[in-house]
Design a protein around this motif. Structure first.
Motif, mmCIF file in Angstrom:
data_model
loop_
_atom_site.group_PDB
_atom_site.id
_atom_site.type_symbol
_atom_site.label_atom_id
_atom_site.label_comp_id
_atom_site.label_asym_id
_atom_site.label_seq_id
_atom_site.Cartn_x
_atom_site.Cartn_y
_atom_site.Cartn_z
ATOM 1 N N ALA A 131 69.065 34.754 19.996
ATOM 2 C CA ALA A 131 68.184 35.905 20.195
ATOM 3 C C ALA A 131 68.987 37.099 20.678
ATOM 4 C CB ALA A 131 67.096 35.558 21.202
ATOM 5 N N LYS A 182 62.335 37.686 12.901
ATOM 6 C CA LYS A 182 61.876 36.386 13.391
ATOM 7 C C LYS A 182 62.153 35.339 12.319
ATOM 8 C CE LYS A 182 59.898 37.810 17.277
ATOM 9 N NZ LYS A 182 61.021 38.750 17.474
ATOM 10 N N THR A 220 64.271 40.713 8.704
ATOM 11 C CA THR A 220 63.602 39.468 9.112
ATOM 12 C C THR A 220 64.013 39.117 10.540
ATOM 13 O OG1 THR A 220 64.085 38.750 6.859
ATOM 14 C CG2 THR A 220 63.057 37.136 8.285
ATOM 15 N N ASN A 273 62.074 31.556 11.496
ATOM 16 C CA ASN A 273 61.597 30.236 11.918
ATOM 17 C C ASN A 273 60.981 29.586 10.693
ATOM 18 O OD1 ASN A 273 58.922 31.292 11.651
ATOM 19 N ND2 ASN A 273 59.104 32.153 13.703
ATOM 20 N N GLU A 312 65.776 31.081 14.577
ATOM 21 C CA GLU A 312 65.785 29.664 14.934
ATOM 22 C C GLU A 312 65.810 28.785 13.695
ATOM 23 O OE1 GLU A 312 63.639 29.666 19.224
ATOM 24 O OE2 GLU A 312 62.290 29.333 17.536
ATOM 25 N N PHE A 350 65.539 40.291 17.716
ATOM 26 C CA PHE A 350 65.433 39.151 16.813
ATOM 27 C C PHE A 350 65.446 37.831 17.565
ATOM 28 C CE2 PHE A 350 69.970 40.019 17.227
ATOM 29 C CZ PHE A 350 70.482 38.756 17.474
ATOM 30 N N LEU A 351 64.866 36.835 16.916
ATOM 31 C CA LEU A 351 64.918 35.451 17.395
ATOM 32 C C LEU A 351 65.075 34.606 16.138
ATOM 33 C CD1 LEU A 351 64.617 33.157 19.439
ATOM 34 C CD2 LEU A 351 62.142 33.372 19.232
ATOM 35 N N SER A 368 68.990 28.334 18.162
ATOM 36 C CA SER A 368 68.217 29.510 18.530
ATOM 37 C C SER A 368 69.170 30.609 18.996
ATOM 38 C CB SER A 368 67.248 29.111 19.651
ATOM 39 O OG SER A 368 66.523 30.215 20.109
ATOM 40 N N GLU A 411 48.729 31.867 14.387
ATOM 41 C CA GLU A 411 49.809 31.102 13.751
ATOM 42 C C GLU A 411 49.326 30.289 12.556
ATOM 43 O OE1 GLU A 411 52.763 29.492 16.167
ATOM 44 O OE2 GLU A 411 52.368 30.802 17.867
#
Lengths: 352, 263
Positions: free
Chosen positions: B174, B235, B233, B237, B189, B186-187, B172, A252
């Motif tokens: 998902a 993810k 995209t 965040n 957030e 996907f997630l 969030s 990360e």
């Protein structure tokens, strides 16, 4: 060295915020009274975390800081990695003192003058204040791996804690109150009585030798743009040229420094400026503990700078090119920042 | 040697009390209470987990929807604002969530559908609009030790590891998305102070909460993800700052609208 001497009385939040709780509250300010003394040569600290320091709160925080119950295996306390003798650092490049026994990714920083650290904690500044920060080590698997529900249960089994939490917060034991108490204690960790400080305040024992004075002058010119002011840190983030390639985004963004928090490309490879106070006690150095001694650090700034687009402009591409005499002077000066009172003060030591 | 002293005494703070009393100066009127429902929808259909929805040329199947609603304020005809005290609510539709290793070795957050909040002790008056935020205000977002409303680090809607930022996850969503032969889990957030969005919604007609039993607002998921390519995209965040900010803007500008009033 003459200072403008002021005598300021600050009353931090005399506000009595009582959201009527139905029951009668008798407010006895006496056990709450704590005077945070700002050293004469220091700026005013600023924090606003709705966590007023009280003597009982600080004492509770100290008990918790030294209590191994705070870890999942009941073997590790905050002090296992933050040792007072070493200005609350641990002497290791990368610690494996945590519950999992695995090697941490980051070097343990010293805990010094945290009341002034108001621009992010951790090497990347990802945590905003001491209250929020403490949840990190408490829960991280490679540190204390503590189940927060279990922790509250465990502390509830200790009558002394039940009493103390009630006294300090007029509330039951909760993870929020645990981190508040820890924060109160950590804000008392003020180091301001090194020989350098006595010199600044014209106090007895405040003599610096010509070499040390030469070193002070060099540090002012070359280092204090970042290791700024009397705190010897600007609480900001810089790339000081120890690496030049930040493409590796593993873990990360671990190797990308402040960028992993800000996602600003200008922050690639930037880390929080550590204080130079007590630096002679806090080896090894840098966010990964790569330099074993101060000579290595000074050599780095002198001639081993790695150049990249985000290298801080205060540092020349080919380093500061210090002479042997200058290096010795800087070294001599850095040692005047050691504060024996800080590392021996019994108020900061284990309560047991 | 003169010293600068800071007296940090007498700052007595009761951030939250168990017995819930009113904290406003305005005299509450009996029966002035209501239920505010945030009705999650996918266009005209009711939102549901584990069910296929077609949005444009894509098929979505959602496994989670969570978002913080905070600082809910009712505004009367004269413009006077009534901020519901301690108003931090986690709105959600989730199956069992495995939160092990966050703040506890083994922690399961049980399946839950929560769309409504009950509000009591509303001062008498004719209300014309409501204002609330999606996310957590900077003061509380920056300090996980402050206790207010439903704020907690135990429900998986915060970041306490040093990986990211010790703060709350504002929203969030998902699930999975398919288009032809391409698909993605996907997630998406949102978080960070800059993405704290305040929404104002006018009522169709002035509302008197001593008679109005309920207020329904609609949250349209097609608007939440509008313009966000979750195949490209998956993810979203902090690492995709621009997409995250677009997503937060969707919550703030178009996903939430007035639904209905029940009397």
């Amino acid at each position: 060295m003459k200072f403008l001497k002021k005598n300021l009385l600050y009353t931090v939040g005399l506000s009595l915020v009582l959201t009527a709780c139905g029951k009668e509250e008798s407010v006895d300010p006496e056990p709450l009274n704590f005077q945070f003394v700002v050293p004469d040569n220091f700026p005013q600290p600023v924090w606003d975390t709705e966590n007023p320091m009280t003597r009982n709160g600080i004492e509770l925080g100290r008990m918790l800081f030294y209590d191994v119950r705070l870890s999942g295996n009941n073997k590790i306390s905050c002090a296992s990695c933050h040792d007072q003798k070493l200005a609350f650092s641990d002497g290791k490049a990368l610690s494996s003192n945590g519950v999992s026994g695995t090697v941490l990714h980051r070097h343990t920083p010293a805990l010094i003058n945290l009341a002034w650290a108001n621009n992010g904690l951790f090497w990347d500044g990802g945590s905003t204040n001491l209250e929020s920060q403490a949840f990190g080590p408490l829960t991280a698997a490679d540190e204390m791996q503590q189940d927060l529900f279990e922790l509250v249960d465990e502390l509830n089994n200790v009558p002394e804690y039940v009493k103390q939490f009630d006294l300090v917060f007029e509330d039951k034991i909760s993870s929020q109150n645990i981190v508040k108490a820890l924060a109160q204690f950590q804000r008392t960790l003020v180091s301001s009585n090194s020989r350098y400080d006595k010199f600044r305040r014209n106090e007895p024992g405040g003599d610096l030798s010509p070499t040390e004075l030469h070193g002070l002058e060099l540090v002012r010119q070359k280092c204090q743009s970042c290791h700024a002011g009397e705190l010897f840190t600007d609480n900001s983030f810089h790339n000081n040229g120890i690496d030049a390639d930040f493409d590796n985004d593993q873990y990360e963004g671990l190797f990308q420094g402040r960028f992993r928090v800000s996602y600003n490309p200008a922050d690639l490879g930037s880390f929080k400026t550590p204080t130079l106070r007590n630096v002679a006690l806090t080896a090894p150095y840098m966010h990964d503990g790569r330099f074993t001694n101060l000579e290595d650090v000074i050599d780095h700034y002198s001639q081993k700078i790695l150049v990249s687009p985000t290298l801080d402009k205060q540092i020349p591409n080919n380093g500061f090119q210090f002479s042997v005499v200058e290096k010795e002077a800087i070294m001599a000066f850095l040692k005047t920042l050691t504060d024996e009172e800080f590392v021996t003060n019994s108020e900061f030591s284990s309560p047991r | 040697m003169k010293r600068i002293l800071i007296f940090a005494f007498a700052t007595f703070l009761f951030s939250s009390c168990d017995d819930n009393d009113d904290t406003t100066d305005v005299q509450p009127v009996e029966n002035a209470k209501t239920t505010i429902t945030f009705d999650a929808r996918v266009g005209n259909a009711d939102f549901a987990l584990n069910k296929d929805f077609t949005i444009g040329s894509r098929t979505y199947n959602f496994s989670k929807l969570r978002y913080w609603v905070s600082n809910v304020t009712l505004i009367d005809a004269k413009g006077t604002e009534y901020l519901i005290p301690d108003s931090y609510y986690l709105m959600e539709e989730v199956g069992d969530l495995n939160l092990s290793g966050t703040i506890s070795d083994s922690l399961t957050y049980p399946a839950r559908k929560r769309e409504s909040i009950d509000v009591e002790d509303i001062p008498a008056g004719e209300y014309k609009s409501i204002k609330f935020s999606i996310g957590i205000d900077a003061k509380h977002n920056d300090n996980l030790s402050l206790q207010a409303g439903e704020l907690s680090i135990a429900n998986g809607m915060s970041n306490i590891a040093w990986m990211w930022h010790t703060s709350y996850i504002f929203s969030s969503v998902a699930g999975s998305v398919k288009e032809g032969t391409t698909s993605a889990s996907f997630l998406a957030e949102t978080g960070l102070n800059a993405n704290y969005k305040t929404v104002s919604i006018d009522f169709a007609a002035p509302v008197n909460f001593s008679t109005a039993k309920g207020l329904v607002l609609n949250l349209d998921i097609t608007k939440v993800i509008d313009g966000i390519d979750l195949i490209k995209t998956p993810k979203v965040n902090a690492a995709q700052a621009a997409v995250m900010s677009a997503l937060a803007t969707n919550y703030g500008t178009k996903a939430l609208t007035f639904g209905s009033l029940s009397n």
